[in-house]
Scaffold this motif. Structure first.
Motif, PDB file in Angstrom:
ATOM      1  N   LEU A  87       0.822  -1.214   0.000  1.00  0.00           N
ATOM      2  CA  LEU A  87       0.000   0.000   0.000  1.00  0.00           C
ATOM      3  C   LEU A  87       0.855   1.262   0.000  1.00  0.00           C
ATOM      4  CD1 LEU A  87      -2.864  -0.951   2.509  1.00  0.00           C
ATOM      5  CD2 LEU A  87      -2.911  -0.981   0.013  1.00  0.00           C
ATOM      6  N   SER A  88       1.905   1.274   0.822  1.00  0.00           N
ATOM      7  CA  SER A  88       2.760   2.463   0.901  1.00  0.00           C
ATOM      8  C   SER A  88       3.511   2.685  -0.408  1.00  0.00           C
ATOM      9  CB  SER A  88       3.758   2.321   2.057  1.00  0.00           C
ATOM     10  OG  SER A  88       3.097   2.191   3.297  1.00  0.00           O
ATOM     11  N   ALA A  89       3.994   1.596  -1.014  1.00  0.00           N
ATOM     12  CA  ALA A  89       4.730   1.718  -2.274  1.00  0.00           C
ATOM     13  C   ALA A  89       3.822   2.221  -3.401  1.00  0.00           C
ATOM     14  CB  ALA A  89       5.347   0.379  -2.645  1.00  0.00           C
ATOM     15  N   LEU A  90       2.616   1.670  -3.492  1.00  0.00           N
ATOM     16  CA  LEU A  90       1.683   2.109  -4.528  1.00  0.00           C
ATOM     17  C   LEU A  90       1.296   3.569  -4.345  1.00  0.00           C
ATOM     18  CD1 LEU A  90      -0.652  -1.006  -4.865  1.00  0.00           C
ATOM     19  CD2 LEU A  90       0.705   0.020  -6.704  1.00  0.00           C
ATOM     20  N   THR A  91       0.982   3.939  -3.099  1.00  0.00           N
ATOM     21  CA  THR A  91       0.601   5.331  -2.825  1.00  0.00           C
ATOM     22  C   THR A  91       1.767   6.271  -3.097  1.00  0.00           C
ATOM     23  OG1 THR A  91      -0.881   4.540  -1.072  1.00  0.00           O
ATOM     24  CG2 THR A  91      -0.377   6.889  -1.103  1.00  0.00           C
ATOM     25  N   GLY A  92       2.963   5.879  -2.634  1.00  0.00           N
ATOM     26  CA  GLY A  92       4.132   6.711  -2.879  1.00  0.00           C
ATOM     27  C   GLY A  92       4.459   6.831  -4.359  1.00  0.00           C
ATOM     28  N   TYR A  93       4.229   5.752  -5.112  1.00  0.00           N
ATOM     29  CA  TYR A  93       4.484   5.765  -6.557  1.00  0.00           C
ATOM     30  C   TYR A  93       3.568   6.767  -7.252  1.00  0.00           C
ATOM     31  CZ  TYR A  93       4.832   4.054 -11.368  1.00  0.00           C
ATOM     32  OH  TYR A  93       5.005   3.956 -12.727  1.00  0.00           O
ATOM     33  N   VAL A  94       2.296   6.743  -6.899  1.00  0.00           N
ATOM     34  CA  VAL A  94       1.332   7.668  -7.508  1.00  0.00           C
ATOM     35  C   VAL A  94       1.658   9.113  -7.134  1.00  0.00           C
ATOM     36  CG1 VAL A  94      -1.079   8.382  -7.537  1.00  0.00           C
ATOM     37  CG2 VAL A  94      -0.507   5.952  -7.634  1.00  0.00           C
ATOM     38  N   LEU A  95       1.925   9.358  -5.839  1.00  0.00           N
ATOM     39  CA  LEU A  95       2.197  10.724  -5.393  1.00  0.00           C
ATOM     40  C   LEU A  95       3.549  11.236  -5.884  1.00  0.00           C
ATOM     41  CD1 LEU A  95       0.891  10.571  -1.707  1.00  0.00           C
ATOM     42  CD2 LEU A  95      -0.231  11.602  -3.683  1.00  0.00           C
ATOM     43  N   GLY A  96       4.483  10.334  -6.115  1.00  0.00           N
ATOM     44  CA  GLY A  96       5.816  10.757  -6.525  1.00  0.00           C
ATOM     45  C   GLY A  96       6.005  10.873  -8.023  1.00  0.00           C
ATOM     46  N   ARG A  97       5.204  10.139  -8.792  1.00  0.00           N
ATOM     47  CA  ARG A  97       5.443  10.081 -10.240  1.00  0.00           C
ATOM     48  C   ARG A  97       4.352  10.732 -11.087  1.00  0.00           C
ATOM     49  NH1 ARG A  97      10.451   9.051 -11.567  1.00  0.00           N
ATOM     50  NH2 ARG A  97       9.749   8.330 -13.614  1.00  0.00           N
ATOM     51  N   ILE A  98       3.153  10.824 -10.567  1.00  0.00           N
ATOM     52  CA  ILE A  98       2.038  11.302 -11.388  1.00  0.00           C
ATOM     53  C   ILE A  98       1.580  12.673 -10.903  1.00  0.00           C
ATOM     54  CG2 ILE A  98      -0.311  10.812 -12.179  1.00  0.00           C
ATOM     55  CD1 ILE A  98       0.277   7.856 -11.732  1.00  0.00           C
ATOM     56  N   ASP A  99       1.555  13.621 -11.800  1.00  0.00           N
ATOM     57  CA  ASP A  99       1.106  14.972 -11.479  1.00  0.00           C
ATOM     58  C   ASP A  99      -0.364  15.105 -11.860  1.00  0.00           C
ATOM     59  OD1 ASP A  99       1.008  17.582 -10.745  1.00  0.00           O
ATOM     60  OD2 ASP A  99       2.092  18.358 -12.490  1.00  0.00           O
ATOM     61  N   PHE A 100      -1.241  14.892 -10.901  1.00  0.00           N
ATOM     62  CA  PHE A 100      -2.679  14.930 -11.151  1.00  0.00           C
ATOM     63  C   PHE A 100      -3.308  16.058 -10.325  1.00  0.00           C
ATOM     64  CE2 PHE A 100      -1.746  11.982  -7.737  1.00  0.00           C
ATOM     65  CZ  PHE A 100      -2.633  12.358  -6.737  1.00  0.00           C
TER      66      PHE A 100
END
Length: 276
Positions: A87-100
């Motif tokens: 969960l932490s990796a997926l959330t961090g991936y979205v917040l760190g890589r995707i500018d939404f």
């Protein structure tokens, strides 16, 4: 005039002395687990027992059911650690890589959640677990323990993923990899130091977790974890202090063993997160 070599020697002596003072309570607890209850209460800070009482460990393991609590704790801890990492990796991936849209707002909310004491969330957690029909079960404890925000881990993953070159992601997408494929086969393997740090810290926290396992195992003592099982030594009119020390020793040794083995990865993960 103090030379550089003398200064280093003095610093090492100071750190060794400070380290001994720091770990003395643990050493005292280990030796106290080999004493009688009378000796426990009257020996003060004396370490060595008069006659080692190895039966304290047997009493903790068998009579106090630490053998069962140990199995419960292993299942509870490993499952929670795996869920938290994913969960932490997926959330961090979205917040760190995707500018939404709203990304910064979500980051602010995630950071704000860090300041909410865990005790204030126990009632909503209990109601949710009860609604799912998972009360009085190890699965319910796992769901409740792994459902926190885990802000520190999310920010560590987000910081790490944000600094990975975009070209790696684009190359994987050109080869036909989708969002989850890029995450599992490219990003997650690169973040192994952060994964190791998350695993160690969450392992320690979950292994010693008390509040959630206590609340969710009140009706079924057989599913207690080691931390909650320490109550077995506290009676109405007396407390088995020596047995409690033996139980605490049994509880802490796996944590120390895991940390000693994985400390290099822990340091690398922290250093990588800070650097990024």
């Amino acid at each position: 005039m103090i030379t550089t070599k003398s200064a280093r020697l003095m610093i090492h002596i100071f750190l060794i002395a400070f380290g001994i003072i720091w770990i003395y309570p643990f050493i005292w607890m280990v030796f106290s687990s080999l004493k009688t209850n009378r000796e426990f209460l009257t020996s003060g800070t004396t370490l060595l027992p008069e006659v080692p009482q190895w039966e304290n460990f047997y009493r903790a393991w068998e009579t106090a059911n630490f053998s069962g609590y140990f199995v419960n704790t292993v299942i509870f801890t490993i499952a929670t650690v795996i869920i938290v990492i994913v969960l932490s990796a997926l959330t961090g991936y979205v917040l760190g890589r995707i500018d939404f849209p709203g990304r910064k707002v979500i980051l602010i909310i995630v950071v704000a959640i860090m300041f909410i004491p865990k005790g204030y969330t126990i009632i909503p957690l209990f109601k949710i677990v009860s609604f799912l029909g998972l009360q009085d079960s190890i699965l319910g404890m796992i769901v409740a323990e792994s459902s926190g925000a885990h802000v520190l881990f999310i920010l560590m993953f987000a910081s790490f993923f944000a600094n990975i070159p975009k070209e790696l992601e684009e190359a994987a997408e050109i080869d036909g990899a989708g969002f989850l494929t890029v995450f599992w086969k490219v990003m997650l393997p690169l973040s192994m130091p952060i994964v190791a740090t998350t695993a160690i810290m969450q392992f320690i926290w979950t292994w010693s977790s008390f509040l959630i396992p206590l609340v969710l195992s009140i009706s079924r003592p057989e599913i207690r974890t080691l931390a909650v099982g320490m109550q077995s030594f506290v009676g109405t009119y007396a407390t088995d202090f020596a047995g409690m020390a033996a139980g605490a020793t049994i509880s802490l040794l796996p944590v120390m063993f895991i940390f000693i083995i994985m400390q290099r990865y822990f340091i690398e993960g922290i250093a990588g997160a800070v650097k990024n």
